[in-house]
Design an enzyme around this catalytic site. Sequence first.
Site, PDB file in Angstrom:
ATOM      1  N   ALA A 125       0.751  -1.228  -0.072  1.00 41.31           N
ATOM      2  CA  ALA A 125      -0.182  -0.072  -0.058  1.00 41.31           C
ATOM      3  C   ALA A 125       0.897   1.203  -0.041  1.00 41.31           C
ATOM      4  O   ALA A 125       0.678   2.504  -0.883  1.00 41.31           O
ATOM      5  CB  ALA A 125      -1.106  -0.058   1.185  1.00 41.31           C
ATOM      6  N   VAL A 126       1.826   1.214   0.817  1.00 42.82           N
ATOM      7  CA  VAL A 126       2.772   2.401   1.019  1.00 42.82           C
ATOM      8  C   VAL A 126       3.738   2.598  -0.240  1.00 42.82           C
ATOM      9  O   VAL A 126       3.816   3.634  -0.668  1.00 42.82           O
ATOM     10  CB  VAL A 126       3.650   2.728   2.088  1.00 42.82           C
ATOM     11  CG1 VAL A 126       4.495   3.515   2.200  1.00 42.82           C
ATOM     12  CG2 VAL A 126       2.640   2.582   3.287  1.00 42.82           C
ATOM     13  N   ARG A 133      14.348   4.041  13.606  1.00 39.99           N
ATOM     14  CA  ARG A 133      14.012   5.590  14.086  1.00 39.99           C
ATOM     15  C   ARG A 133      14.551   5.994  15.265  1.00 39.99           C
ATOM     16  O   ARG A 133      14.775   7.304  15.370  1.00 39.99           O
ATOM     17  CB  ARG A 133      12.431   5.262  14.306  1.00 39.99           C
ATOM     18  CG  ARG A 133      11.577   5.167  13.077  1.00 39.99           C
ATOM     19  CD  ARG A 133      10.211   5.054  13.165  1.00 39.99           C
ATOM     20  NE  ARG A 133       9.288   4.994  12.226  1.00 39.99           N
ATOM     21  CZ  ARG A 133       8.150   4.403  12.058  1.00 39.99           C
ATOM     22  NH1 ARG A 133       7.508   3.864  13.168  1.00 39.99           N
ATOM     23  NH2 ARG A 133       7.332   4.404  10.985  1.00 39.99           N
ATOM     24  N   CYS A 168       3.298   7.264  11.265  1.00 41.90           N
ATOM     25  CA  CYS A 168       2.215   8.205  10.786  1.00 41.90           C
ATOM     26  C   CYS A 168       1.664   9.090  11.566  1.00 41.90           C
ATOM     27  O   CYS A 168       1.398  10.272  11.175  1.00 41.90           O
ATOM     28  CB  CYS A 168       1.093   7.186  10.036  1.00 41.90           C
ATOM     29  SG  CYS A 168       0.488   5.749  11.065  1.00 41.90           S
ATOM     30  N   SER A 228      -6.358   1.559   7.051  1.00 46.72           N
ATOM     31  CA  SER A 228      -5.235   1.485   5.986  1.00 46.72           C
ATOM     32  C   SER A 228      -3.825   1.639   6.618  1.00 46.72           C
ATOM     33  O   SER A 228      -2.913   1.200   6.072  1.00 46.72           O
ATOM     34  CB  SER A 228      -5.220   3.015   5.244  1.00 46.72           C
ATOM     35  OG  SER A 228      -5.332   4.062   5.892  1.00 46.72           O
ATOM     36  N   GLY A 229      -3.743   1.941   8.241  1.00 45.61           N
ATOM     37  CA  GLY A 229      -2.696   1.915   8.879  1.00 45.61           C
ATOM     38  C   GLY A 229      -2.231   0.384   8.924  1.00 45.61           C
ATOM     39  O   GLY A 229      -1.000   0.218   9.593  1.00 45.61           O
ATOM     40  N   HIS A 270      -6.040   9.339   9.219  1.00 45.20           N
ATOM     41  CA  HIS A 270      -5.954   9.168  10.715  1.00 45.20           C
ATOM     42  C   HIS A 270      -6.454  10.796  11.166  1.00 45.20           C
ATOM     43  O   HIS A 270      -6.311  11.608  10.856  1.00 45.20           O
ATOM     44  CB  HIS A 270      -4.476   9.140  11.294  1.00 45.20           C
ATOM     45  CG  HIS A 270      -4.102   7.752  10.979  1.00 45.20           C
ATOM     46  ND1 HIS A 270      -4.638   6.469  10.420  1.00 45.20           N
ATOM     47  CD2 HIS A 270      -2.918   7.002  11.172  1.00 45.20           C
ATOM     48  CE1 HIS A 270      -4.125   5.622  10.395  1.00 45.20           C
ATOM     49  NE2 HIS A 270      -2.840   5.535  10.803  1.00 45.20           N
ATOM     50  N   GLN A 327      -2.920   8.901   6.098  1.00 42.47           N
ATOM     51  CA  GLN A 327      -2.076   8.134   6.912  1.00 42.47           C
ATOM     52  C   GLN A 327      -0.998   7.747   5.660  1.00 42.47           C
ATOM     53  O   GLN A 327      -0.057   7.356   5.906  1.00 42.47           O
ATOM     54  CB  GLN A 327      -2.500   6.880   7.421  1.00 42.47           C
ATOM     55  CG  GLN A 327      -1.704   5.825   7.957  1.00 42.47           C
ATOM     56  CD  GLN A 327      -1.673   4.710   7.123  1.00 42.47           C
ATOM     57  OE1 GLN A 327      -2.485   4.577   6.300  1.00 42.47           O
ATOM     58  NE2 GLN A 327      -0.310   4.201   7.283  1.00 42.47           N
TER      59      GLN A 327
END
Length: 331
Positions: free
Chosen positions: A14-15, A100, A129, A159-160, A242, A315
């Site tokens: 998706a991303v 991260r 996100c 979708s997340g 979101h 998102q």
Amino acid sequence: MKQYRIAILGATGAVGQQMLRVLEERQFPVETLLPLASSRSAGAVITFRDRTIPVETAEAAAFDGIDLVLGAADSETAVAMAPAIRAAGAVFVDNSSAFRLEADVPLVVAEVNPQDVKQHKGIISNPNCTTIITLTAVYALDAISPIRSMVISSYQAVSGAGAGGPVELMRQTEAICHGREYPPQVFAYPIAYNLIPQIGGPQEHGYTSEEMKLHYEGRKILHRPDFKASSTCVRVPVLRSHSVSARVTFERPVSVEQARQAIAVAPGCRLVDDLAQMRYPMPRDTSCQDLVYVGRIRRDMADPCSLHLWCCGDQLRKGAATNAVQIAELL
């Protein structure tokens, strides 16, 4: 203008699909595009600028000659591929959570700390996100008075959870409307006509892994080790975009009018704040675009140094793909 050789790691997800779209929309100078995915997706094709390009298997040798890798795969894949990406001399802009919080990896929101891209050593991380959407919404206020802490509740779209999330919501909704059962597969409980107040696994003090991300990522992005954020993250039956309710506490009081004026001109934001006219951010309005809508700005009834606001952002785009492409543009 220099043209770049770009690889997308996780191009069929998706991303990854959104990254392709954003690169095309923003006319990023792409000389060569290499879509990469797992062996299960190898042989599929993607479309980019009216060309069909076969998807190749993600493996170490694939990155030879590549300038920039946009990562849209999971953390395990990111960790496995990072050494080869660095060895090839490419820069890895990674959307997973793998790097991260590593000290030598910049964590960048394009509208908040763009200067941090200069510190990279081959990897730059895209934040979570909800972190991206929330900090984009409030960062203009930090210049008026430094932000000390935040209390947020996030209402996170299906979708997340990846491409399967929207499919499960739609099929479950249809099944319920026809009196049928559709057992949950992506989520732990049915998501249609329901809310699930857990995203991520259990962590410290009763919070989930998702709920701790703004706390730790915010400290790194804002360069403020004493920043604190308490979050409650809820999965809601919304396809994408979101929403976040935020209580923002400052060192000194910030007026509602100051906040509105700052957000109205803030990069990446759109002020939508007129309660009398029923104008405020909503997921339907903010889906499939890149701005974070901000509204419902009001003072806290108990603390003069706090304001409340409500924001919404897509998102998959600003919360993931678009911010990654913006980082590539900064590079």
